[in-house]
Structure formats: C-alpha cells, structure tokens
Write a protein that holds these residues in place. Sequence first.
Motif, short mmCIF file in Angstrom:
data_model
loop_
_atom_site.label_atom_id
_atom_site.label_comp_id
_atom_site.label_asym_id
_atom_site.label_seq_id
_atom_site.Cartn_x
_atom_site.Cartn_y
_atom_site.Cartn_z
N HIS A 1 0.81 -1.24 0.00
CA HIS A 1 0.00 0.00 0.00
C HIS A 1 0.83 1.28 0.00
N MET A 2 2.13 1.16 -0.26
CA MET A 2 3.00 2.33 -0.17
C MET A 2 2.77 3.35 -1.29
N TRP A 3 2.08 2.94 -2.38
CA TRP A 3 1.86 3.85 -3.51
C TRP A 3 0.50 4.53 -3.44
N ALA A 4 0.02 4.71 -2.21
CA ALA A 4 -1.34 5.25 -2.04
C ALA A 4 -1.48 6.68 -2.54
N GLY A 5 -0.55 7.58 -2.19
CA GLY A 5 -0.67 8.98 -2.60
C GLY A 5 -0.29 9.18 -4.04
N THR A 6 -1.24 9.55 -4.88
CA THR A 6 -0.96 9.77 -6.29
C THR A 6 -1.52 11.11 -6.73
N LYS A 7 -1.01 11.60 -7.85
CA LYS A 7 -1.45 12.88 -8.38
C LYS A 7 -1.95 12.69 -9.81
N VAL A 8 -2.94 13.49 -10.16
CA VAL A 8 -3.50 13.44 -11.51
C VAL A 8 -3.67 14.86 -12.02
N ASN B 1 -16.09 12.65 -7.70
CA ASN B 1 -16.01 13.50 -6.52
C ASN B 1 -14.82 14.46 -6.64
N LYS B 2 -15.03 15.68 -6.16
CA LYS B 2 -13.98 16.69 -6.19
C LYS B 2 -12.88 16.33 -5.19
N THR B 3 -11.64 16.62 -5.54
CA THR B 3 -10.52 16.29 -4.66
C THR B 3 -9.64 17.51 -4.41
N TRP B 4 -8.57 17.31 -3.65
CA TRP B 4 -7.71 18.38 -3.15
C TRP B 4 -6.69 18.80 -4.20
N SER B 5 -6.54 20.10 -4.40
CA SER B 5 -5.50 20.58 -5.30
C SER B 5 -4.18 20.65 -4.55
N SER C 1 -6.11 8.76 -4.44
CA SER C 1 -5.56 7.48 -4.01
C SER C 1 -6.56 6.39 -4.37
N LEU C 2 -6.07 5.31 -4.97
CA LEU C 2 -6.96 4.20 -5.29
C LEU C 2 -7.40 3.50 -4.01
N ASP C 3 -8.65 3.16 -3.92
CA ASP C 3 -9.20 2.62 -2.68
C ASP C 3 -8.55 1.30 -2.27
N VAL C 4 -8.06 0.53 -3.24
CA VAL C 4 -7.42 -0.73 -2.88
C VAL C 4 -6.24 -0.51 -1.95
N PHE C 5 -5.48 0.58 -2.16
CA PHE C 5 -4.35 0.87 -1.28
C PHE C 5 -4.83 1.30 0.10
N LYS D 1 2.69 3.56 -8.93
CA LYS D 1 4.10 3.95 -8.99
C LYS D 1 4.31 5.07 -10.01
N LYS D 2 3.64 4.96 -11.14
CA LYS D 2 3.80 5.94 -12.22
C LYS D 2 3.31 7.32 -11.80
N ASN D 3 2.26 7.38 -10.99
CA ASN D 3 1.65 8.65 -10.60
C ASN D 3 1.86 8.98 -9.14
N PHE D 4 2.87 8.39 -8.52
CA PHE D 4 3.10 8.55 -7.09
C PHE D 4 3.48 9.99 -6.75
N TYR D 5 2.87 10.50 -5.68
CA TYR D 5 3.20 11.83 -5.18
C TYR D 5 4.07 11.63 -3.95
#
Length: 257
Positions: A120-127, A137-141, A152-156, A237-241
């Motif tokens: 679950h270490m790749w939880a924080g991602t940016k888009v 749903n709106k998310t944080w800038s 973050s994908l819910d699976v993580f 991993k590709k979109n990890f913040y």
Amino acid sequence: MFSSSESAERLLGSEYTPLPSHDKETEPDPTPSPPSRRRKLSHFAFPCLFLMSVLLNGILFYTRKPERIISEPFAQLTYSPATDHIEYEKRRFTRGLAYEIPIYEQPPSPEVDQAWEELHMWAGTKVPASIARKMDNKTWSIPDQPGYWLTSLDVFHVLHCLDMVRQYSFPEDYPEMQKLSKIHIRHCIGAIRQSLMCFSDITPIVWQWNETLGVGDERDDVVHTCRKFDRIQEWGKKNFYSSMLDLETHVEWDINA
C-alpha cells in the motif's frame, strides 16, 4: 461477433443448399442471360455479399456494446484514472495453513512489515486537471504543484487498513499501535467490510473429502477471477506523489483552467 463467412452464411440461411437444376414448379427462363452477363453478375455478387457481412458485423457490434461491457467481470461504473490498467487473470487463493503460509500471514518480523508496506505504499498519487475533472467527486488541489490534484486508489487504502488491524492484533510486537483510537480501528474494519461487499466475489467454494482428517473439508483455495494487482501497482508507482502534503495550506486551483 461473427466472422465474414459466418455473417454470409446467416444472410444466405444456415441450412442453405443449392436448388436442383430442374424445378418442377418454375418454368425455365426462355431467354437466359448470356454467359458474359452471368459472369459479370457473379463478379458483383461476392463483393456485395462481403460488404453486407461487414455492415452486419458493425451493426451487431454497436448494438451489443452495452451488454458486452456489463458482462465484464467487474464493470467500472464510476470513473477511475486507473481504468486502462485493469486486466484480469485466474488466481488460486492460498489457505494460510501450516504447509502454505504467505509472508503476509507469517508472525511479525521486519520482513513481514516490509512486505505489507510494499502493498500500500503507492497510495498517494497525483493526476492532472484533465483527469481530475472526470472523477465523480472533487478532490484536493496540490499546493506545491499547480495543475495537479491528489487522489488514491481505494485498494491501497483498504490494504493499509488491513495492515493497521493486523498490527493492532499483536500488542506485544506493535505496542505503539495500541495508541490508535478504537474509532480508527472501527473505521478500518468498516472499510474492509464495505470493500468485500462491494466486489462480492462469487467464486464457488467447494467441499472435498479429506482422507487424513476423515471429514468433508471446505476448500477455499480455489481459482478466482481477479484483477491483476501488479498492474494497479504500476499505475500507483507511475503517478506517485512522493512529497509530504501540507494539509494546512490550501490553494484552490481552477480545475477548468
């Protein structure tokens, strides 16, 4: 979906057979077409038949597309930026018994902790905004990266919760985890429950005779239909913040800019 030959057969009739050379109910044509005309007509017949089969295939494809999507193992009805990384596979579950214990179910150790962390270490991602605006749903800038939004994908998230419950279950090995409030643990149990109910794995569990125990044995180590977890990890991993997010400074970037 039908191939060109299958479509042609359906157009002609599945039980099509050539007519006999002499039809008693039909008078022969007193003025048959010249041989050259018959050859010209045959030259056009097969191209026309081919074009009709292609058209039929196209109609069938577009009219049946909604049904085809719904019949997929897990139709993703809400938008996810990781949709294009979804792939399916058959995977046999493990039972976690004495002869087959994956590292995740082994007694606490640094190696076990590391294995769980990697789940679950790749939880924080940016888009980017083009992706964020598609989400339900709106998310944080992200303040330090204009034009990117946090997700973050819910699976993580659920795997992180399961790891918290695991550590909480070993107070002697993880004394610091006992400081977690019961509200946090309750939240994690609820997240796991809802995720399991959400996907509702309908794989049949079987019972088989166990010669050693002399009883009917419930076997849950059967083959399941699963999403490939490593493909989902690739997206994470590709979109990890990797930065520490400042949750106390909020900058509202225009998502439509």
